[in-house]
Design an enzyme around this catalytic site. Structure first.
Site, short mmCIF file in Angstrom:
data_model
loop_
_atom_site.label_atom_id
_atom_site.label_comp_id
_atom_site.label_asym_id
_atom_site.label_seq_id
_atom_site.Cartn_x
_atom_site.Cartn_y
_atom_site.Cartn_z
N HIS A 102 -13.08 0.85 -14.54
CA HIS A 102 -13.66 -0.74 -14.05
C HIS A 102 -14.19 -0.08 -13.18
CE1 HIS A 102 -11.89 -3.73 -10.93
NE2 HIS A 102 -13.20 -3.67 -10.82
N PHE B 273 -21.47 -3.63 -14.87
CA PHE B 273 -22.87 -3.60 -14.82
C PHE B 273 -23.86 -4.41 -14.66
CE2 PHE B 273 -23.05 1.69 -16.56
CZ PHE B 273 -22.56 2.20 -15.93
N ARG B 274 -23.53 -5.04 -14.30
CA ARG B 274 -23.98 -7.25 -14.15
C ARG B 274 -24.91 -7.75 -15.22
NH1 ARG B 274 -20.39 -7.26 -10.02
NH2 ARG B 274 -21.09 -6.96 -8.75
N ASN C 255 -17.38 -10.35 -15.81
CA ASN C 255 -17.30 -11.12 -15.11
C ASN C 255 -19.17 -11.22 -14.53
OD1 ASN C 255 -17.78 -8.88 -13.82
ND2 ASN C 255 -17.34 -9.86 -10.97
N HIS D 147 -6.29 -8.05 -11.58
CA HIS D 147 -7.07 -8.26 -10.82
C HIS D 147 -6.05 -9.33 -9.92
CE1 HIS D 147 -9.99 -9.67 -7.38
NE2 HIS D 147 -9.68 -10.81 -7.83
N HIS E 124 -7.57 -1.40 -8.35
CA HIS E 124 -7.43 -1.90 -6.99
C HIS E 124 -6.17 -2.46 -6.72
CE1 HIS E 124 -8.74 -5.75 -7.77
NE2 HIS E 124 -9.38 -5.82 -8.19
N ASN F 296 -13.63 -6.79 -2.29
CA ASN F 296 -11.99 -7.35 -2.62
C ASN F 296 -11.41 -6.87 -3.47
OD1 ASN F 296 -10.36 -8.94 -2.45
ND2 ASN F 296 -11.43 -10.16 -3.94
N ASP G 263 -14.58 0.32 -9.46
CA ASP G 263 -15.18 -0.80 -9.04
C ASP G 263 -16.11 -0.89 -8.57
OD1 ASP G 263 -15.07 -3.58 -8.41
OD2 ASP G 263 -13.47 -4.02 -6.63
N HIS H 122 -24.45 -4.99 -5.65
CA HIS H 122 -24.58 -6.45 -5.29
C HIS H 122 -26.85 -5.61 -4.29
CE1 HIS H 122 -21.21 -8.89 -6.28
NE2 HIS H 122 -20.79 -8.31 -4.47
N1 LIG Z 1 -14.19 -6.10 -6.09
C1 LIG Z 1 -15.60 -6.42 -5.36
O1 LIG Z 1 -15.12 -6.54 -4.22
N2 LIG Z 1 -16.55 -7.15 -5.77
C2 LIG Z 1 -16.88 -7.44 -7.90
C3 LIG Z 1 -15.32 -7.74 -8.13
C4 LIG Z 1 -13.74 -7.85 -8.03
O2 LIG Z 1 -14.02 -6.66 -8.59
O3 LIG Z 1 -12.96 -7.63 -7.68
C5 LIG Z 1 -17.85 -7.95 -7.87
O4 LIG Z 1 -18.22 -7.94 -9.17
O5 LIG Z 1 -18.37 -7.81 -7.20
ZN LIG Z 2 -11.19 -7.18 -8.57
#
Ligand SMILES: NC(=O)N[C@@H](CC(=O)O)C(=O)O
Ligand SMILES: [Zn+2]
Length: 396
Positions: free
Chosen positions: A57, A60-61, A91, A175, A212, A252, A279, A283
């Site tokens: 999990h 890499f955006r 996502n 999730h 998670h 999250n 995870d 950011h």
């Molecule tokens: N875990 C998080 O707090 N954020 C994740 C999304 C996710 O895995 O729920 C994200 O893409 O920023």
């Molecule tokens: Zn998640």
């Protein structure tokens, strides 16, 4: 590509021995004592050599949010953390709902060549929670589907998506978050959704991986489901086993209570937790200030888990390697995670005694968002090796 690693303390899920490992053509070719080969030699100097880590999990955006992370910085962060395999969530912007998008990300990853990238496809098109027609066009190279970042809210949609996933041999990464409830009770939101998906998985026979997991109730239900013979696996994050909500850090699912941590760790010891999933959610500073959830965690994952689980809670290093390498490799279906002849030559050399203070400014990731900033941890990665090639070396 040939590499001989000498004088290592080799540790995997089932072995501990002092010796040398020889990698040829990307694969572990020979293991022994005092090996001699005409090739590049890496002197481990008695440090610990384990299989490289596999992350089920990570984010890499790319495309869409490359100001937070891109595939090069994400890959660089991964190898610094000892990972050579990552499972990237869908996502992005656009959301990964097509083979074109999968091939774009995997192609970029391969060109960079630091880690093996597996790209996850969304369960619902565009993460909108409605249609899953796009799954028809997904080919056999895709292993997982997930709406990570959101839960699939509509139960009938999830049920039918599971039927489709089962038909196509896809594993669902869930999730678990019920949006009707989350604003008043995030714990209940996770518990309800976990119970629903376990129940639907029982009916459909789909392979389910719950990611998670953070509450003791959700994990209890997963354990019960496992005991009843359901094909369900799960991962927990380093931050959910190391930090409580007192830390006051936005992620999250949210950081939970000490009782949850104790339960999660007990479940790891009793073989109910299959894997550590980072995870890794990088950011920018601005997005974090605006309230974005997430932790840039792939570079600190091993140190945090080693410090908390092995140093503090007495878990064996073999067990930690099992949940960071062997089990996630098995869930991903890759020939990694053990130091045995015929397995991929993906290994990590670790200085276990090294104590250091986490400093996000040194992260390779663009995301400097970490609640571990300033914390002391043990265990630093010296080298990460992918198929016999040194893809990361600690700067001295
Ligand atoms: N875990 C998080 O707090 N954020 C994740 C999304 C996710 O895995 O729920 C994200 O893409 O920023
Ligand atoms: Zn998640």
């Amino acid at each position: 590509m040939e590499l001989l690693i000498k004088n290592a303390k080799v540790v995997d899920s089932s072995q501990n021995f002092q010796g040398d490992v020889y990698i040829k053509d990307g694969v572990i070719n020979e293991i022994g004592i005092d090996l001699h080969k005409q090739c590049q030699v890496l002197d481990a100097k008695g440090n610990t050599l384990t299989p490289a880590f596999v992350d089920l999990h990570a984010h890499f955006r790319d495309p869409g949010y490359t100001y937070k992370e891109d595939i090069f910085t994400g890959s660089s962060a991964a190898v610094k953390g000892g990972y050579t395999t990552v499972n990237l969530m869908a996502n992005t912007n656009p959301v990964c709902s097509s083979m074109d998008m999968v091939n774009y990300v995997v192609g970029k990853g391969n060109k960079i060549g630091l880690v093996d990238i597996n790209q996850v496809v969304s369960i619902t098109e565009g993460l909108r929670g409605e249609s899953f027609k796009h799954l028809e066009a997904i080919d056999k190279s895709v292993k997982f589907i997930s709406d990570d970042g959101r839960g699939v809210q509509d139960s009938n949609t999830m049920l039918n998506a599971m039927v489709k996933a089962k038909e196509k041999g896809l594993t669902i990464i869930a999730h678990e978050e019920n949006e009707d409830i989350k604003d008043c009770d995030t714990r209940l939101a996770e518990n309800l959704m976990t119970w629903r998906d376990l129940t639907l998985a029982k009916v459909t026979g789909v392979k389910l991986h719950v990611t998670h997991v953070s509450t003791k109730e959700a994990l209890k239900d997963i354990i019960e489901a496992k005991k009843s013979g359901l094909e369900v696996t799960c991962d927990v994050t380093p931050h959910h086993i190391a930090l409580t909500k007192k830390e006051d850090y936005k992620v999250n699912p949210p950081l939970r209570e000490k009782e949850d941590i104790d339960f999660l760790i007990e479940a790891i010891k009793n073989n109910y937790v299959d894997a550590i999933g980072t995870d890794h959610a990088p950011h920018s500073k601005e997005d974090k200030e605006k309230g974005a959830n997430g932790i840039s965690g792939i570079e600190t994952a091993f140190s945090v888990c080693y410090t908390k689980l092995v140093k503090e809670k007495g878990l064996s290093l073999n067990k930690l390697v099992e949940i960071m390498s062997k089990n996630p490799a098995k869930i991903m279906g890759v020939n990694k995670g053990e130091v045995k002849i015929g397995y991929k030559g993906d290994l990590v050399l670790i200085d276990l005694n090294k104590k250091y203070t986490v400093d996000c400014r040194n992260f390779k990731s663009k995301g400097k968002n970490s609640p571990f900033q300033g914390k002391e941890v043990f265990g630093e990665i010296i080298n990460t090796i992918k198929e016999g090639k040194i893809v990361y070396s600690r700067e001295d």
